[in-house]
Design an enzyme around this catalytic site. Structure first.
Site, short mmCIF file in Angstrom:
data_model
loop_
_atom_site.label_atom_id
_atom_site.label_comp_id
_atom_site.label_asym_id
_atom_site.label_seq_id
_atom_site.Cartn_x
_atom_site.Cartn_y
_atom_site.Cartn_z
N LYS A 202 0.79 -1.22 0.00
CA LYS A 202 0.00 0.00 0.00
C LYS A 202 0.83 1.27 0.00
O LYS A 202 1.74 1.43 0.81
CB LYS A 202 -0.91 0.01 1.22
CG LYS A 202 -2.00 -1.03 1.15
CD LYS A 202 -2.83 -0.98 2.39
CE LYS A 202 -4.05 -1.88 2.25
NZ LYS A 202 -4.77 -1.98 3.52
N GLY A 378 8.06 -2.28 11.97
CA GLY A 378 7.39 -1.00 12.18
C GLY A 378 8.34 0.10 12.59
O GLY A 378 8.22 1.25 12.16
#
Ligand code: ADP
Ligand code: MG
Length: 400
Positions: A202, A378
């Site tokens: 994405k 992350g």
């Protein structure tokens, strides 16, 4: 470059016989009471060994999974004890309840060079709230603090942030240092040309990465599903490819801003569906038929990207070029991994960040052929976005 004090900056007297409270990232997969992948345990060994050799008493802290702020046997760190004992070749004590008075006693009675592991920090209700009382309790288990959990540094939790303000010195471990050196070095003082390769599912999750990197890099190469949104921004039909409709305008703006810096694939590998991967063929970027989806970059793009990477002195890669989990759509990702390996052999500094990208380069057998594969999914992403990681910020600055 974020210069943080590290365990190497501590002199012998600050370590010998002292209790080192070390935050590690032991968030490992466990099945039937056994650790199934010990990569993260091995990543912490250099710091543990260093402290052990210097006669510290070592108390390890980590979270595991996502228990709901209370003890849950499913998320116990107990199974890690045996795996760690095997790696260290010595016994490891287990502290089931760090809040019990016996816990402090146990840490004080640890022989020099001995190691204890504390139960999952997320069993403590105050951990994820970054609660000061929880941090104060944790601080009683050590005489100084070491953070080696880069993968958890983007979260301000009691064991990563609050405790670092209470227990001094608070320094970086060797893994943390390596992460800051490679990721930080690439962003603040890259050798040029500096090339970023971005991919993944994405664009929405990577916009801030693109924004932060654009002014710093010489070229930015885009692959993966996020390329489809850019194709749409350029007016092409993308068939059944994964596109973020609500990001097309944003992609348009980024294209304008980036100009020639940004390189898109000139073509991809398409198929009617992942199930019908056998019918795959190449198509130009703007010639994807209705009902077909682009799942990888094509051979010409592989060559073009490899050529640009070959000329780089610094490369940062985040995000696979295609659906690498489903061959043959791993081909473009493997090609980029090979290009990074070749660039590394030729003297470039190459850094891979992101959970799936790290898995992909591992799968390709090339993890050892690049300068650094970040252990923080992350955390490395937030780092590339230019964010301050609270677990890093809380550590002592290095004084000249
Ligand atoms: P990372 O974890 O390295 O940051 P991401 O999580 O952003 O990477 O993206 C990885 C995912 O992107 C993979 O699951 C991969 O299958 C998917 N992906 C890459 N290219 C495509 C594509 N063309 N179509 C659909 N999914 C894609
Ligand atoms: Mg991912």
């Amino acid at each position: 470059m974020i210069a943080k004090r590290t365990i190497e900056n501590l002199d012998a007297a600050a370590v010998l016989g002292r209790r080192a409270l070390v935050r590690v990232d032991f968030n490992v997969p466990i099945k039937d009471g056994k650790v199934t992948d010990d990569t993260r345990l091995r990543a912490a060994i250099p710091t543990i060994e260093d402290l052990k050799d210097r006669g510290a008493r070592i108390v390890l802290l980590s979270h595991l999974g996502r228990p709901k702020g209370g003890p849950d046997p499913k998320y116990s760190l107990k199974p890690v004890v045996a795996a760690l004992e095997r790696l260290l070749g010595m016994p490891v004590a287990f502290i089931a309840d760090p809040a019990a008075p016996a816990a402090v006693e146990l840490t004080k009675q640890l022989p020099r060079g001995a190691v204890a592991l504390v139960e999952n920090t997320r069993f403590l209700p105050g951990e994820e709230r970054n609660d000061v009382a929880t941090a104060r309790m944790l601080a009683t288990l050590g005489d100084f603090y070491v953070n080696d959990a880069f993968g958890s540094a983007h979260r301000a939790h009691a064991s990563t942030e609050a405790v670092a303000h209470l227990l001094k010195p608070a320094v970086a471990g060797l893994l943390m240092e390596k992460e800051l050196e490679y990721l930080g070095g690439a962003l603040t003082s890259p050798r040029r040309p500096f090339v970023a390769v971005l991919g993944g599912a994405k664009i929405s999750g990577k916009i801030d990465v693109i924004r932060n990197l654009l002014p710093k890099v010489d070229r930015i190469l885009i692959g993966g599903a996020m390329a489809n949104t850019f194709f749409r921004a350029k007016g092409a039909a993308t068939g059944a490819s994964l596109v973020e409709e609500d990001r097309i305008a944003m992609a348009k703006e980024l294209l304008e801003r980036a100009g020639a810096k940004l390189a898109l694939p000139t073509g991809g590998v398409i198929a009617p569906s992942l199930e019908r991967a056998g019918e795959n063929r190449e198509a130009a970027w703007n010639a994807v038929p209705d009902g077909w989806a682009m799942y990888d970059i094509d051979a010409a793009t592989e060559r073009a990207f490899a050529g640009i990477v070959a000329g780089a002195k610094t490369v940062v890669w985040n995000g696979p070029m295609g659906v690498f989990e489903t061959p043959p759509f791993d081909h473009g990702t493997v090609a980029v991994a090979k290009a990074l390996a070749a660039a590394t052999a030729a003297g470039a500094t190459t850094v891979v960040g992101g959970g799936d990208s790290a898995a992909a380069i591992e799968q390709a057998g090339l993890a050892g052929k690049v300068s650094h594969v970040s252990t923080g999914g992350g955390a490395s992403l937030e780092f590339l976005e230019g964010k301050v990681l609270p677990g890093v910020a809380a550590l002592d600055d290095r004084t000249p």
